[in-house]
Scaffold this motif. Structure first.
Motif, PDB file in Angstrom:
ATOM      1  N   ALA A   1       0.884  -0.977  -0.042  1.00  0.00           N
ATOM      2  CA  ALA A   1      -0.160   0.119  -0.029  1.00  0.00           C
ATOM      3  C   ALA A   1       0.897   1.263  -0.009  1.00  0.00           C
ATOM      4  O   ALA A   1       1.973   1.383   0.397  1.00  0.00           O
ATOM      5  CB  ALA A   1      -0.945  -0.087   1.376  1.00  0.00           C
TER       6      ALA A   1
ATOM      7  N   GLU B   1       2.777   4.817   0.988  1.00  0.00           N
ATOM      8  CA  GLU B   1       3.082   4.992   2.468  1.00  0.00           C
ATOM      9  C   GLU B   1       2.260   6.143   2.995  1.00  0.00           C
ATOM     10  O   GLU B   1       2.234   6.300   4.309  1.00  0.00           O
ATOM     11  CB  GLU B   1       4.485   5.388   2.484  1.00  0.00           C
ATOM     12  CG  GLU B   1       5.549   4.504   2.052  1.00  0.00           C
ATOM     13  CD  GLU B   1       6.912   4.759   2.227  1.00  0.00           C
ATOM     14  OE1 GLU B   1       7.172   6.057   2.462  1.00  0.00           O
ATOM     15  OE2 GLU B   1       7.808   3.878   1.814  1.00  0.00           O
ATOM     16  N   ASN B   2       1.721   6.800   2.560  1.00  0.00           N
ATOM     17  CA  ASN B   2       0.753   8.074   2.798  1.00  0.00           C
ATOM     18  C   ASN B   2      -0.689   7.429   3.412  1.00  0.00           C
ATOM     19  O   ASN B   2      -1.682   8.162   3.572  1.00  0.00           O
ATOM     20  CB  ASN B   2       0.418   9.058   1.984  1.00  0.00           C
ATOM     21  CG  ASN B   2      -0.026   8.846   0.536  1.00  0.00           C
ATOM     22  OD1 ASN B   2      -0.062   7.454   0.072  1.00  0.00           O
ATOM     23  ND2 ASN B   2      -0.517   9.814  -0.213  1.00  0.00           N
ATOM     24  N   LYS B   3      -0.856   6.245   3.195  1.00  0.00           N
ATOM     25  CA  LYS B   3      -2.080   5.608   3.406  1.00  0.00           C
ATOM     26  C   LYS B   3      -1.987   4.609   4.688  1.00  0.00           C
ATOM     27  O   LYS B   3      -0.952   3.972   4.781  1.00  0.00           O
ATOM     28  CB  LYS B   3      -2.744   4.753   2.422  1.00  0.00           C
ATOM     29  CG  LYS B   3      -3.017   5.815   1.014  1.00  0.00           C
ATOM     30  CD  LYS B   3      -4.176   6.349   1.296  1.00  0.00           C
ATOM     31  CE  LYS B   3      -4.447   7.257   0.007  1.00  0.00           C
ATOM     32  NZ  LYS B   3      -5.663   8.120  -0.020  1.00  0.00           N
ATOM     33  N   VAL B   4      -3.058   4.600   5.336  1.00  0.00           N
ATOM     34  CA  VAL B   4      -3.189   3.541   6.442  1.00  0.00           C
ATOM     35  C   VAL B   4      -4.033   2.078   5.583  1.00  0.00           C
ATOM     36  O   VAL B   4      -5.051   2.517   5.270  1.00  0.00           O
ATOM     37  CB  VAL B   4      -3.992   3.946   7.789  1.00  0.00           C
ATOM     38  CG1 VAL B   4      -4.111   2.843   8.699  1.00  0.00           C
ATOM     39  CG2 VAL B   4      -3.380   5.324   8.235  1.00  0.00           C
ATOM     40  N   ALA B   5      -3.431   1.160   5.541  1.00  0.00           N
ATOM     41  CA  ALA B   5      -3.806  -0.067   5.136  1.00  0.00           C
ATOM     42  C   ALA B   5      -4.568  -1.091   5.916  1.00  0.00           C
ATOM     43  O   ALA B   5      -3.837  -1.393   7.066  1.00  0.00           O
ATOM     44  CB  ALA B   5      -2.918  -0.748   4.037  1.00  0.00           C
TER      45      ALA B   5
ATOM     46  N   LEU C   1      -8.018   1.718   2.298  1.00  0.00           N
ATOM     47  CA  LEU C   1      -7.084   2.450   2.422  1.00  0.00           C
ATOM     48  C   LEU C   1      -7.682   3.712   2.832  1.00  0.00           C
ATOM     49  O   LEU C   1      -8.328   4.702   2.205  1.00  0.00           O
ATOM     50  CB  LEU C   1      -6.112   2.749   0.872  1.00  0.00           C
ATOM     51  CG  LEU C   1      -5.628   1.412   0.521  1.00  0.00           C
ATOM     52  CD1 LEU C   1      -5.084   1.682  -1.063  1.00  0.00           C
ATOM     53  CD2 LEU C   1      -4.413   0.738   1.370  1.00  0.00           C
ATOM     54  N   SER C   2      -7.011   4.263   4.032  1.00  0.00           N
ATOM     55  CA  SER C   2      -7.672   5.610   4.792  1.00  0.00           C
ATOM     56  C   SER C   2      -6.624   6.392   4.673  1.00  0.00           C
ATOM     57  O   SER C   2      -5.216   6.209   4.652  1.00  0.00           O
ATOM     58  CB  SER C   2      -7.967   5.362   6.244  1.00  0.00           C
ATOM     59  OG  SER C   2      -8.800   4.306   6.219  1.00  0.00           O
ATOM     60  N   PRO C   3      -6.868   7.910   4.298  1.00  0.00           N
ATOM     61  CA  PRO C   3      -5.799   8.884   4.228  1.00  0.00           C
ATOM     62  C   PRO C   3      -5.238   9.270   5.497  1.00  0.00           C
ATOM     63  O   PRO C   3      -5.766   9.055   6.699  1.00  0.00           O
ATOM     64  CB  PRO C   3      -6.661  10.237   3.763  1.00  0.00           C
ATOM     65  CG  PRO C   3      -8.121   9.821   4.432  1.00  0.00           C
ATOM     66  CD  PRO C   3      -8.286   8.383   4.199  1.00  0.00           C
ATOM     67  N   ARG C   4      -4.128   9.773   5.585  1.00  0.00           N
ATOM     68  CA  ARG C   4      -3.483  10.248   6.770  1.00  0.00           C
ATOM     69  C   ARG C   4      -4.362  11.293   7.417  1.00  0.00           C
ATOM     70  O   ARG C   4      -5.111  11.837   6.653  1.00  0.00           O
ATOM     71  CB  ARG C   4      -2.051  10.699   6.688  1.00  0.00           C
ATOM     72  CG  ARG C   4      -1.126   9.694   6.380  1.00  0.00           C
ATOM     73  CD  ARG C   4      -1.106   8.834   7.633  1.00  0.00           C
ATOM     74  NE  ARG C   4      -0.200   7.415   7.411  1.00  0.00           N
ATOM     75  CZ  ARG C   4      -0.050   6.466   8.045  1.00  0.00           C
ATOM     76  NH1 ARG C   4      -0.214   6.751   9.332  1.00  0.00           N
ATOM     77  NH2 ARG C   4       0.897   5.671   7.783  1.00  0.00           N
TER      78      ARG C   4
ATOM     79  N   SER D   1     -14.165  10.761   6.645  1.00  0.00           N
ATOM     80  CA  SER D   1     -13.884   9.565   5.720  1.00  0.00           C
ATOM     81  C   SER D   1     -13.742   8.249   6.464  1.00  0.00           C
ATOM     82  O   SER D   1     -13.784   7.208   5.660  1.00  0.00           O
ATOM     83  CB  SER D   1     -12.341  10.024   4.913  1.00  0.00           C
ATOM     84  OG  SER D   1     -11.370  10.284   6.045  1.00  0.00           O
ATOM     85  N   THR D   2     -13.563   8.246   7.890  1.00  0.00           N
ATOM     86  CA  THR D   2     -13.321   6.890   8.419  1.00  0.00           C
ATOM     87  C   THR D   2     -14.655   6.806   9.385  1.00  0.00           C
ATOM     88  O   THR D   2     -14.718   5.583   9.871  1.00  0.00           O
ATOM     89  CB  THR D   2     -12.219   6.664   9.132  1.00  0.00           C
ATOM     90  OG1 THR D   2     -12.061   7.833  10.222  1.00  0.00           O
ATOM     91  CG2 THR D   2     -11.038   7.269   8.296  1.00  0.00           C
TER      92      THR D   2
END
Length: 220
Positions: free
Chosen positions: A39, A41-45, A54-57, A136-137
């Motif tokens: 995934a 690197e700028n996403k939380v997988a 895949l969530s944004p920082r 978003s989450t």
């Protein structure tokens, strides 16, 4: 502050207690840990019910609340000027069977985790998890993730909404989440499982005196 409400019966549409995967998705290829490792690197997988998310920082408001909450709970982690007895970590990667889930914060009682394992992820179920809600989450946090935490028998969960300035305190009871307390604004509260100390909620919000400058980097 409110208490004693069972979410399985009183979700008001905000908690997703449906089955993990709809019939229309069962034929799709299930995500694997290789998908997590590859995934961006700028996403939380995360893998939830076999599906890769895949969530944004986080935005600064989110990062401030997470950092300040961690700081408020330091007395439980190091035992300095406080009760100790816990290991509290930022964004630990948890593996529950095929699910790969990353809470914003998680804590283990030290009698259950005497030492932190030298591994890339944790299979020991935490005693407490905390999710910082964002537009978003929030649906995933309140839906799939809360259900997976319940199935794994996490005993306590907190949901923090930095925009609405709320803290929801949940306890697992008979396999379902019960709302123990809803705290708002700048109240100073005592809430389980960290009710040995007072928690000043005002320090979590960027528009409260004494909160961290949101222009500065957060903990993530």
């Amino acid at each position: 502050m409110t208490g004693g409400r069972n979410l399985a019966a009183s979700s008001g549409g905000r908690i997703d207690w449906t089955g993990p995967i709809g019939a229309e998705r069962r034929g799709l290829k299930r995500a694997t840990y290789e998908d997590v490792l590859s995934a961006p690197e700028n996403k939380v997988a995360e893998i939830l019910d076999g599906e890769l998310f895949l969530s944004p920082r986080p935005a600064p408001r989110h990062s401030v609340a997470c950092s300040e909450l961690y700081g408020a709970l330091v007395p439980f982690g190091d035992g300095h000027d406080g009760p100790g007895g816990w290991r509290i970590l930022f964004e630990p990667e948890l593996h529950f069977a095929e699910d790969v889930i990353v809470p914003d914060l998680a804590g283990w009682r030290r009698e259950r985790m005497p030492a932190i394992p030298d591994t890339a992820f944790f299979t020991l179920v935490p005693d407490w998890v905390c999710e910082l809600l964002s537009p978003s989450t929030e649906r995933i946090d309140r839906g799939r993730k809360l259900r997976i935490y319940a199935e794994a028998r996490v005993a306590h969960a907190w949901l923090v909404n930095p925009t609405e300035r709320t803290l929801e305190v949940l306890r697992l009871r008979d396999g379902a989440w019960t709302i123990v307390a809803v705290c708002t604004g700048s109240d100073t509260v005592r809430v389980e499982p960290f009710d040995a100390i007072e928690l000043p909620l005002g320090r979590l919000w960027v528009d409260s005196p004494g909160s961290q400058d949101p222009s500065q980097p957060g903990p993530r």
